[in-house]
Design a protein around this motif. Structure first.
Motif, PDB file in Angstrom:
ATOM      1  N   MET A  89      47.078  46.807  47.720  1.00 41.77           N
ATOM      2  CA  MET A  89      47.881  46.063  46.737  1.00 41.77           C
ATOM      3  C   MET A  89      46.992  45.519  45.623  1.00 41.77           C
ATOM      4  O   MET A  89      45.880  45.059  45.884  1.00 41.77           O
ATOM      5  CB  MET A  89      48.608  44.902  47.445  1.00 41.77           C
ATOM      6  CG  MET A  89      49.650  44.240  46.604  1.00 41.77           C
ATOM      7  SD  MET A  89      50.283  42.786  47.448  1.00 41.77           S
ATOM      8  CE  MET A  89      51.710  42.437  46.466  1.00 41.77           C
ATOM      9  N   ASN A  90      47.510  45.606  44.396  1.00 43.53           N
ATOM     10  CA  ASN A  90      46.760  45.096  43.254  1.00 43.53           C
ATOM     11  C   ASN A  90      46.556  43.583  43.407  1.00 43.53           C
ATOM     12  O   ASN A  90      47.529  42.837  43.522  1.00 43.53           O
ATOM     13  CB  ASN A  90      47.566  45.413  41.985  1.00 43.53           C
ATOM     14  CG  ASN A  90      46.845  44.977  40.735  1.00 43.53           C
ATOM     15  OD1 ASN A  90      45.841  44.288  40.808  1.00 43.53           O
ATOM     16  ND2 ASN A  90      47.360  45.415  39.599  1.00 43.53           N
ATOM     17  N   ALA A 145      48.467  41.508  40.891  1.00 42.98           N
ATOM     18  CA  ALA A 145      49.909  41.428  41.177  1.00 42.98           C
ATOM     19  C   ALA A 145      50.166  40.417  42.285  1.00 42.98           C
ATOM     20  O   ALA A 145      51.131  39.634  42.225  1.00 42.98           O
ATOM     21  CB  ALA A 145      50.429  42.804  41.583  1.00 42.98           C
TER      22      ALA A 145
END
Lengths: 260, 248
Positions: free
Chosen positions: A1-2, A5
């Motif tokens: 996951m970024n 973000a």
């Protein structure tokens, strides 16, 4: 996951939390202000006193008596490990009055009263009864919220006081009947050990928890979504929020009263 | 008289009213028709101040409806809600005379009860209903109690939101006749929203067709069948073919 973000998601969640907290705080201030501004609705206040106070007595009494009894057994068993069984009256008294009495009564009120207020007001909202009140020149905050908040502010400290006494009585019965304590000595130790500050803190916590319980019920009821699902969600959210806020407020008030 | 000028209202992306303008002359009965979700209830709630319009003006007897004393403003209105919206915790007579038991119109309880029983009789209910609770009544009886509550304080303006929804045809006919009689006898200005064409014919002096957030056609009820408006024609015929999409 970024990671950005994820950070963004966390930021949004925190902002939403603060925004919701702000909405509840504004609602609470509005509700309190309506207590002091006419018109007043004495009948609705009397009904709220009955529902919040009188009808909560059985559940508060039963919760307190079993908790007091269990507390006496635990303190006796724990104290026996280092020959401190004799402190049962003092610890039961301080435990019930300072912490368990207010917190358990607060949580029972959240379960019984907050849920019932939220469900009732949410049902009124989805069946347009709140709109009907407005068209009948009646302010819903004055008619529905103010009487319930005032009733909780008055009755919950009284319930906490009663819960404290019943809890101590529960400990007394267990200690004198099962653990071999002398009745007169037990009572004397209890009374001598408690300070005015303990009782004041208990009642102040009661008032704060009563306010939280009633405000959360009214807030979620008034802001309920549509249909049966909306009522269910409002009821569930009101109880969850009230319980968490009661525990948080308890921590803060304990710090205010007893931090060294 | 009620006048709406270019009233708009959106809920998120859903633009419900898109410049609705309508005039209801004093002492007349206006019925707004239109499909579900076209904003009929929103228009009604905007006039009452239950919903704040995004733009546009609403005047009641020439005065801006959004300004001035709200209680005084609302004291002139009576409203029958779709589900009657009776207060479950109060007996029927206290529902009917709610306004007379509290606030600026407060009267002694005995007097308020007498008025409630008189209004219940007016809507065809016996006095023994007065002490029952709303949950003990049928849907038709609840509607009648709602009607009695709407007229209890002799309002100048009465709103009826879907007065016959959920009722059988006979009970619908009874409610329609009652509304017509009461509006005529009180000389009140009435605004009704409905899908029910039998209600339209029984209640209306004038009819307005709301679609797409604006009034598509308005005129006397007698001209409705020959309006020539495709929206009105489709609505009257109940056809799936026409400018109103059947699937919305």
């Amino acid at each position: 996951m970024n990671p950005l973000a994820a950070l963004g998601g966390l930021g949004r969640a925190v902002l939403t939390l603060f925004a919701n907290f702000g909405k509840v705080a504004i609602f609470a201030l509005d509700a309190i202000s309506h207590i002091f501004r006419p018109p007043y609705y004495p009948r609705e206040f009397a009904v709220a006193l009955m529902n919040v106070g009188w009808l909560s007595l059985p559940v508060v009494g039963l919760t307190a008596i079993f908790t007091g009894g269990a507390l006496a057994l635990q303190i006796y068993a724990g104290g026996a490990r280092f020959n401190a069984e004799a402190v049962v009256p003092q610890i039961v008294a301080i435990g019930m009055v300072r912490e368990l009495g207010p917190v358990l009564v607060g949580l029972m009120i959240a379960a019984r009263v907050t849920s019932s207020i939220a469900a009732e007001i949410a049902t009124m909202k989805v069946t347009e009864q709140i709109d009907a009140l407005v068209t009948l020149s009646t302010h819903p905050m004055k008619y529905l919220t103010a009487p319930r908040v005032l009733a909780a502010l008055i009755t919950v400290p009284i319930l906490v006081g009663i819960g404290d006494i019943i809890g101590i009585a529960g400990g007394y019965v267990v200690a004198t009947e099962n653990l071999g304590f002398n009745a007169a000595t037990y009572l004397l130790n209890t009374v001598n050990f408690l300070e005015v500050k303990d009782i004041v803190s208990s009642l102040v916590k009661g008032a704060a928890f009563g306010l939280i319980a009633a405000v959360m019920g009214c807030y979620y009821g008034m802001n309920s979504g549509r249909g049966a699902q909306g009522v269910g969600r409002a009821t569930k959210s009101s109880v969850e929020s009230a319980a968490i806020m009661i525990l948080a407020a308890n921590f803060i008030l304990t710090g205010v009263f007893f931090s060294v | 008289m009620i006048r709406m000028e270019n009233v708009t209202k959106a809920f998120g992306d859903n633009q419900v009213l898109q410049g609705m303008s309508l005039e209801i002359p004093k002492g007349t009965s206006m019925v707004i028709i239109g499909g579900s979700g076209t904003g009929k209830s929103v228009a009604l709630k905007c006039i009452l101040g239950l919903i704040k319009p995004d733009s546009g003006m609403i005047y009641v007897n020439g005065k801006d409806a959004t300004k001035g004393d709200r209680d005084k403003f609302l004291a002139r209105f009576g409203m029958l809600f779709q589900g009657a919206a009776l207060f479950d915790s109060l007996p029927v007579w206290q529902n009917v005379s709610f306004r007379l038991l509290r606030g600026p119109l407060k009267r002694p309880a005995e007097y308020a009860r007498e008025i409630a029983i008189e209004k219940l009789r007016r809507v065809g209910l016996k006095s023994d209903v007065a002490d029952r609770f709303p949950s003990e009544l049928s849907g038709g009886m609840q509607k009648r109690v709602g009607l009695a509550r709407a007229i209890a304080a002799e309002p100048e303006i009465i709103f009826f939101d879907e007065p016959t929804t959920g009722l059988d045809p006979i009970m619908s006919g009874v409610i329609n006749d009652l509304i017509r009689e009461i509006v005529t006898e009180m000389g009140a200005t009435a605004m009704t929203i409905t899908h029910d064409m039998s209600s339209v014919r029984a209640i209306a002096d004038n009819v307005a067709m709301l679609h797409g957030g604006v009034i598509q056609w308005t005129g006397p009820v007698g001209q409705m069948d020959a309006s020539g408006d495709p929206y009105v024609e489709q609505f009257i015929s109940g056809s799936a073919e026409g400018p109103i999409e059947a699937v919305r």
